[in-house]
Design a protein around this motif. Structure first.
Motif, PDB file in Angstrom:
ATOM      1  N   VAL A  12      40.427  35.295  65.436  1.00 48.23           N
ATOM      2  CA  VAL A  12      40.568  34.026  64.720  1.00 48.23           C
ATOM      3  C   VAL A  12      39.962  32.924  65.574  1.00 48.23           C
ATOM      4  CG1 VAL A  12      42.625  34.690  63.423  1.00 48.23           C
ATOM      5  CG2 VAL A  12      42.888  33.569  65.624  1.00 48.23           C
ATOM      6  N   THR A  14      39.522  28.468  65.306  1.00 45.27           N
ATOM      7  CA  THR A  14      39.758  27.233  64.571  1.00 45.27           C
ATOM      8  C   THR A  14      38.849  26.166  65.160  1.00 45.27           C
ATOM      9  OG1 THR A  14      42.070  27.856  64.245  1.00 45.27           O
ATOM     10  CG2 THR A  14      41.503  25.546  63.863  1.00 45.27           C
ATOM     11  N   TYR A  15      38.034  25.586  64.322  1.00 40.38           N
ATOM     12  CA  TYR A  15      37.147  24.520  64.764  1.00 40.38           C
ATOM     13  C   TYR A  15      37.823  23.179  64.534  1.00 40.38           C
ATOM     14  CZ  TYR A  15      33.406  27.976  64.835  1.00 40.38           C
ATOM     15  OH  TYR A  15      32.643  29.067  65.107  1.00 40.38           O
ATOM     16  N   THR A  16      37.619  22.284  65.478  1.00 40.52           N
ATOM     17  CA  THR A  16      38.110  20.924  65.312  1.00 40.52           C
ATOM     18  C   THR A  16      36.934  19.966  65.484  1.00 40.52           C
ATOM     19  OG1 THR A  16      38.677  20.721  67.663  1.00 40.52           O
ATOM     20  CG2 THR A  16      40.416  21.476  66.164  1.00 40.52           C
ATOM     21  N   PHE A  24      44.754  17.350  68.465  1.00 43.53           N
ATOM     22  CA  PHE A  24      44.946  18.786  68.290  1.00 43.53           C
ATOM     23  C   PHE A  24      45.542  19.364  69.567  1.00 43.53           C
ATOM     24  CE2 PHE A  24      41.233  17.403  65.870  1.00 43.53           C
ATOM     25  CZ  PHE A  24      41.554  17.842  64.602  1.00 43.53           C
ATOM     26  N   SER A  37      46.626  32.109  65.672  1.00 46.28           N
ATOM     27  CA  SER A  37      46.556  30.915  66.516  1.00 46.28           C
ATOM     28  C   SER A  37      47.392  29.819  65.875  1.00 46.28           C
ATOM     29  CB  SER A  37      45.119  30.448  66.741  1.00 46.28           C
ATOM     30  OG  SER A  37      44.576  29.865  65.591  1.00 46.28           O
ATOM     31  N   ILE A  39      48.179  25.617  66.096  1.00 39.65           N
ATOM     32  CA  ILE A  39      47.712  24.331  66.582  1.00 39.65           C
ATOM     33  C   ILE A  39      48.536  23.231  65.918  1.00 39.65           C
ATOM     34  CG2 ILE A  39      45.755  22.728  66.685  1.00 39.65           C
ATOM     35  CD1 ILE A  39      43.941  25.209  66.620  1.00 39.65           C
ATOM     36  N   VAL A  51      49.129  24.074  62.097  1.00 36.52           N
ATOM     37  CA  VAL A  51      48.092  24.905  61.490  1.00 36.52           C
ATOM     38  C   VAL A  51      48.228  26.302  62.083  1.00 36.52           C
ATOM     39  CG1 VAL A  51      45.609  25.342  61.318  1.00 36.52           C
ATOM     40  CG2 VAL A  51      46.484  23.014  61.080  1.00 36.52           C
ATOM     41  N   ASN A  53      46.334  29.882  61.954  1.00 36.79           N
ATOM     42  CA  ASN A  53      45.116  30.589  61.573  1.00 36.79           C
ATOM     43  C   ASN A  53      45.368  32.075  61.787  1.00 36.79           C
ATOM     44  OD1 ASN A  53      42.513  31.400  61.048  1.00 36.79           O
ATOM     45  ND2 ASN A  53      41.561  30.059  62.547  1.00 36.79           N
ATOM     46  N   GLY A  83      43.647  31.895  56.443  1.00 33.85           N
ATOM     47  CA  GLY A  83      42.963  32.978  57.127  1.00 33.85           C
ATOM     48  C   GLY A  83      42.531  34.085  56.201  1.00 33.85           C
ATOM     49  N   SER A 139      44.740  30.118  51.628  1.00 36.47           N
ATOM     50  CA  SER A 139      45.294  28.900  52.234  1.00 36.47           C
ATOM     51  C   SER A 139      46.628  28.601  51.571  1.00 36.47           C
ATOM     52  CB  SER A 139      44.376  27.703  51.987  1.00 36.47           C
ATOM     53  OG  SER A 139      43.091  27.934  52.459  1.00 36.47           O
ATOM     54  N   ASN A 168      33.605  29.908  53.777  1.00 41.38           N
ATOM     55  CA  ASN A 168      34.376  28.967  54.596  1.00 41.38           C
ATOM     56  C   ASN A 168      35.252  28.139  53.678  1.00 41.38           C
ATOM     57  OD1 ASN A 168      33.161  29.277  57.320  1.00 41.38           O
ATOM     58  ND2 ASN A 168      31.328  28.833  56.137  1.00 41.38           N
TER      59      ASN A 168
END
Length: 170
Positions: A12, A14-16, A24, A37, A39, A51, A53, A83, A139, A168
């Protein structure tokens, strides 16, 4: 908090957004699993939310994250859960499908945390071989978070630069 040593590569990510007005904070002490994950996200002038993921491997994969996810203790925060779940159920799958076995613990987790599906019904999230599409990328959100997000439309994008059979969630 300390970054744990991870033996297996995580599945996994996670983009921020680097210049985001949100803060974050990864949380490492909820569960030690490479396919999960956590966050904490804090928007400006709003309370934080969690969050999660997730990558849940196929039922035949050993050590997939579903049992861990179903049995964790979560902080008292609104939740966004997203996810690749690799599970089929009438609440989100696109017909025809065969319902996944052993999904009840996950459904119980969703009910316990009062998580609502955000996916647009009958929307393909993974394009399989021979053009077959499925909805295994999901989601969910707590009611308070769903209401806060309601002006934002759930959408999926299959961008060629990512070269993935999964879309995505945006």
């Amino acid at each position: 908090s300390q970054t744990p040593s991870i033996q297996l590569p995580p599945r996994v990510i996670t983009y921020t957004w680097r210049n985001s007005p949100f803060s974050f904070s990864p949380i490492y002490n909820i569960a030690n699993h490479t396919d999960l994950s956590f966050i904490q996200v804090t928007p400006p002038n709003s309370p934080p939310f969690l969050v999660i993921n997730v990558y849940i491997g196929t039922p035949s994969e050993p050590n997939h994250a579903l049992p861990t996810l179903s049995n964790i203790q979560l902080p008292n925060l609104p939740i966004f859960l997203g996810g690749d779940f690799n599970r089929y159920h009438a609440n989100w799958s696109i017909p025809p499908f065969t319902p996944s076995t052993n999904i009840q613990p996950f459904l119980d987790f969703l009910a316990l945390h009062q998580l609502t599906l955000l996916n647009t019904p009958n929307t393909v999230t993974r394009k399989g071989p021979n053009g077959y599409g499925s909805a295994i990328d999901l989601s969910f959100a707590s009611q308070s978070l769903s209401l806060a997000m309601s002006p934002i439309a759930w959408n999926i994008s299959f961008h060629p630069i990512l070269s993935s059979d999964h879309g995505n969630i945006i």
